[in-house]
Design a protein around this motif. Sequence first.
Motif, PDB file in Angstrom:
ATOM      1  N   UNK A  80     -28.024  79.562  31.782  1.00  0.00           N
ATOM      2  CA  UNK A  80     -27.834  78.160  31.456  1.00  0.00           C
ATOM      3  C   UNK A  80     -26.635  77.192  31.917  1.00  0.00           C
ATOM      4  N   UNK A  81     -26.518  76.499  32.601  1.00  0.00           N
ATOM      5  CA  UNK A  81     -25.549  75.633  33.164  1.00  0.00           C
ATOM      6  C   UNK A  81     -24.521  75.124  32.039  1.00  0.00           C
ATOM      7  N   UNK A  82     -25.243  74.478  30.977  1.00  0.00           N
ATOM      8  CA  UNK A  82     -24.934  73.792  29.849  1.00  0.00           C
ATOM      9  C   UNK A  82     -23.661  74.801  28.858  1.00  0.00           C
ATOM     10  N   UNK A  83     -24.235  75.897  28.765  1.00  0.00           N
ATOM     11  CA  UNK A  83     -23.502  76.844  27.624  1.00  0.00           C
ATOM     12  C   UNK A  83     -22.851  78.285  28.250  1.00  0.00           C
ATOM     13  N   UNK A  84     -23.565  78.316  29.629  1.00  0.00           N
ATOM     14  CA  UNK A  84     -22.982  79.653  30.230  1.00  0.00           C
ATOM     15  C   UNK A  84     -23.734  80.943  29.949  1.00  0.00           C
ATOM     16  N   UNK A  85     -24.925  80.792  28.989  1.00  0.00           N
ATOM     17  CA  UNK A  85     -25.499  82.079  28.526  1.00  0.00           C
ATOM     18  C   UNK A  85     -26.560  82.332  29.749  1.00  0.00           C
ATOM     19  N   UNK A  86     -26.431  83.821  29.815  1.00  0.00           N
ATOM     20  CA  UNK A  86     -27.529  84.302  31.085  1.00  0.00           C
ATOM     21  C   UNK A  86     -28.079  85.572  30.641  1.00  0.00           C
ATOM     22  N   UNK A  87     -29.341  85.855  30.920  1.00  0.00           N
ATOM     23  CA  UNK A  87     -30.179  86.862  30.667  1.00  0.00           C
ATOM     24  C   UNK A  87     -31.078  87.316  31.761  1.00  0.00           C
ATOM     25  N   UNK A  88     -31.524  88.782  31.885  1.00  0.00           N
ATOM     26  CA  UNK A  88     -32.504  89.378  32.545  1.00  0.00           C
ATOM     27  C   UNK A  88     -34.068  89.196  31.856  1.00  0.00           C
ATOM     28  N   UNK A  89     -34.900  89.062  32.256  1.00  0.00           N
ATOM     29  CA  UNK A  89     -36.091  89.099  31.656  1.00  0.00           C
ATOM     30  C   UNK A  89     -36.574  90.661  31.486  1.00  0.00           C
ATOM     31  N   UNK A  90     -37.439  90.845  30.457  1.00  0.00           N
ATOM     32  CA  UNK A  90     -37.828  92.131  30.396  1.00  0.00           C
ATOM     33  C   UNK A  90     -38.421  93.073  31.401  1.00  0.00           C
ATOM     34  N   UNK A  91     -39.173  92.128  32.393  1.00  0.00           N
ATOM     35  CA  UNK A  91     -39.602  92.573  33.499  1.00  0.00           C
ATOM     36  C   UNK A  91     -38.721  92.973  34.425  1.00  0.00           C
ATOM     37  N   UNK A  92     -37.672  92.151  34.511  1.00  0.00           N
ATOM     38  CA  UNK A  92     -36.321  92.636  35.403  1.00  0.00           C
ATOM     39  C   UNK A  92     -35.869  93.801  34.890  1.00  0.00           C
ATOM     40  N   UNK A  93     -35.625  93.826  33.621  1.00  0.00           N
ATOM     41  CA  UNK A  93     -34.750  95.162  33.079  1.00  0.00           C
ATOM     42  C   UNK A  93     -35.713  96.489  33.477  1.00  0.00           C
ATOM     43  N   UNK A  94     -36.865  96.417  33.278  1.00  0.00           N
ATOM     44  CA  UNK A  94     -37.746  97.469  33.555  1.00  0.00           C
ATOM     45  C   UNK A  94     -37.807  97.982  35.129  1.00  0.00           C
ATOM     46  N   UNK A  95     -37.747  96.900  36.032  1.00  0.00           N
ATOM     47  CA  UNK A  95     -37.428  96.965  37.447  1.00  0.00           C
ATOM     48  C   UNK A  95     -36.203  97.671  37.698  1.00  0.00           C
ATOM     49  N   UNK A  96     -35.115  97.184  37.077  1.00  0.00           N
ATOM     50  CA  UNK A  96     -33.796  97.771  37.214  1.00  0.00           C
ATOM     51  C   UNK A  96     -33.841  99.422  36.806  1.00  0.00           C
ATOM     52  N   UNK A  97     -34.205  99.647  35.617  1.00  0.00           N
ATOM     53  CA  UNK A  97     -34.559 101.158  35.136  1.00  0.00           C
ATOM     54  C   UNK A  97     -35.580 101.745  36.260  1.00  0.00           C
ATOM     55  N   UNK A  98     -36.397 101.353  36.928  1.00  0.00           N
ATOM     56  CA  UNK A  98     -37.243 101.821  37.870  1.00  0.00           C
ATOM     57  C   UNK A  98     -36.510 102.276  39.116  1.00  0.00           C
ATOM     58  N   UNK A  99     -35.596 101.373  39.536  1.00  0.00           N
ATOM     59  CA  UNK A  99     -34.911 101.452  40.624  1.00  0.00           C
ATOM     60  C   UNK A  99     -33.838 102.472  40.434  1.00  0.00           C
ATOM     61  N   UNK A 100     -33.184 102.606  39.367  1.00  0.00           N
ATOM     62  CA  UNK A 100     -32.250 103.428  38.951  1.00  0.00           C
ATOM     63  C   UNK A 100     -32.692 105.187  38.887  1.00  0.00           C
TER      64      UNK A 100
END
Length: 69
Positions: free
Chosen positions: A27-47
């Motif tokens: 979010x450009x307004x508040x600076x909050x950022x996050x990864x989706x659940x799908x992205x987190x699963x893909x990161x774990x798969x890559x690891x």
Amino acid sequence: MQLECVTRSFGQGADLMVIERIPMWSCASCGESYFTAHTMHEIERIKALRKSVAKSRSVPVAQFEAAAA
């Protein structure tokens, strides 16, 4: 919210792994950022599959030395 691609490192020393082009919502307004659940699963798969999906690269590493106050 806008989608951007980021690079993150996981582990350290001989176990260090860098994953590039990870989609992250921010979010450009508040600076909050996050990864989706799908992205987190893909990161774990890559690891988990790091030996078969990662390419070795030589990377310079420096340590931060705090100046004496």
